[in-house]
Design a protein around this motif. Structure first.
Motif, PDB file in Angstrom:
ATOM      1  N   ILE A 109       0.821  -1.212   0.000  1.00  0.00           N
ATOM      2  CA  ILE A 109       0.000   0.000   0.000  1.00  0.00           C
ATOM      3  C   ILE A 109       0.856   1.263   0.000  1.00  0.00           C
ATOM      4  N   VAL A 120       0.286   4.114  -3.057  1.00  0.00           N
ATOM      5  CA  VAL A 120      -0.235   5.479  -2.923  1.00  0.00           C
ATOM      6  C   VAL A 120       0.812   6.545  -3.236  1.00  0.00           C
ATOM      7  N   GLN A 179      -1.493   6.527  -7.061  1.00  0.00           N
ATOM      8  CA  GLN A 179      -1.104   7.879  -6.646  1.00  0.00           C
ATOM      9  C   GLN A 179      -2.027   8.950  -7.216  1.00  0.00           C
ATOM     10  N   ILE A 188      -5.617   8.766  -5.604  1.00  0.00           N
ATOM     11  CA  ILE A 188      -5.479   9.269  -4.244  1.00  0.00           C
ATOM     12  C   ILE A 188      -5.398  10.789  -4.265  1.00  0.00           C
ATOM     13  N   LYS A 209      -9.304   6.263  -1.596  1.00  0.00           N
ATOM     14  CA  LYS A 209      -8.672   6.437  -0.291  1.00  0.00           C
ATOM     15  C   LYS A 209      -7.724   5.273  -0.033  1.00  0.00           C
ATOM     16  N   GLU A 210      -6.715   5.526   0.767  1.00  0.00           N
ATOM     17  CA  GLU A 210      -5.746   4.477   1.081  1.00  0.00           C
ATOM     18  C   GLU A 210      -6.426   3.239   1.638  1.00  0.00           C
TER      19      GLU A 210
END
Length: 321
Positions: A244, A248, A254, A257, A263-264
């Motif tokens: 993860i 991100v 990336q 996000i 969302k993460e």
């Protein structure tokens, strides 16, 4: 210590060995038995090259080390592969250097193993059409590995430089699979599984082109700014990754996000699926996406296997520093 050359790596590590090593290390990561150290990857200001280090420790497999290398875009014109790397393995009990392993072939075979692990665990069982976005050096490894995971009936492909597609078509022919060069839109409309393996910095596939039930393995985005697909695809998909933190920051996620569409907490390590802690795909209509950022533990896993097999087969060179 052992020295394992590029040629020996090719002799001792096959696709099955790489698949097993990568699947096991993903599982170890999700159990908390293995972890990656922060990645260093920078433009060096010479030859348009990206250079860096990936490292980590797998307590389960006792693999400790670092891969050093990067991407030199002008190498193909020199008859060399664009990706150049070397893996250094250390004895976790003493810290002594135990092996120096050629990393170019292993990088390609472990990247292909990563996407094939995602296909094995996430693609629909009845997937028939494989879509390939990208036709560079690594695409041939990707195609061979993917073909072993499902009973594909044909391959459709697109590449920004169409003149590179015949080499990929030749691999498909070896595998007995019909091959067709198509537009990006046609690829999205036809493919049940899509592998993207490019060095793009802009989306090559848009959300509207992807049909329900598709599994996408994004394998080219491993640096801040790189991008292969529309962020809206990730927003519409169930997203999995190797790690993860990398997903991100330097992976395909990336961009989604950054624009707030993902969302993460929406991203699941694929090791959770391998370990049975997550169901993976839950319907035939679900779009699944694997963000394969390429973690150092993958390199250490396959390099450790290469060193072990090379020593067992008497193919490793032993030297004293």
């Amino acid at each position: 210590m052992l020295i394992v050359s590029e040629e020996v790596c090719q002799e001792v590590i096959g696709r099955a060995d790489a698949f097993t090593a990568v699947e096991q290390v993903f599982a170890a990561m999700s159990r908390g038995d293995a972890y990656n150290f922060p990645v260093i990857r920078e433009a060096i200001g010479h030859a348009d090259a990206l250079y860096g280090f990936k490292s980590g420790f797998d307590r389960a497999g006792l693999a400790l080390g670092v891969k050093s290398g990067g991407f030199w875009p002008g190498n193909m014109a020199k008859g060399l592969t664009n990706h150049q790397s070397t893996v250094f393995l250390f004895d976790p009990d003493t810290g002594m250097l135990s092996a120096l392993v050629g990393g170019n072939y292993l990088t390609a075979v472990r990247t292909a193993a990563s996407s094939s692990v995602s296909i094995a665990h996430l693609a629909r069982k009845d997937a028939k059409v494989l879509g390939m976005v990208g036709a560079g050096h690594q695409s041939q490894f990707q195609l061979r590995a993917a073909a072993e995971q499902r009973d594909f009936e044909r391959v459709v492909a697109w590449n920004p430089h169409p003149d590179m597609l015949p080499k990929l078509g030749a691999v498909a022919a070896e595998l007995g699979l019909p091959f067709e060069a198509v537009t990006q839109q046609e690829l999205g409309a036809q493919a049940d599984v899509i592998i993207t393996i490019t060095s793009a910095f802009e989306p090559l596939l848009m959300r509207d082109w992807i049909k329900p039930g598709t599994h996408i393995a994004c394998m080219g985005t491993d640096t801040k700014g790189k991008q292969e697909v529309d962020p809206a695809i990730l927003a519409a998909a169930t997203v999995f990754t190797d790690e993860i933190a990398q997903s991100v920051s330097i992976g395909e996620a990336q961009h989604a996000i950054a624009n707030g569409t993902l969302k993460e907490g929406d991203i699941t390590p694929i090791g959770h699926v391998i370990n049975g802690d997550h169901p993976g795909r839950t319907s035939d209509e679900e779009i699944t996406l694997f963000d394969g950022t390429g973690v150092g533990l993958q390199d250490l896993a396959v390099a450790s296997a290469a060193a072990r097999l090379a020593k067992e087969q008497g193919k490793a060179q032993e030297v004293t520093l």
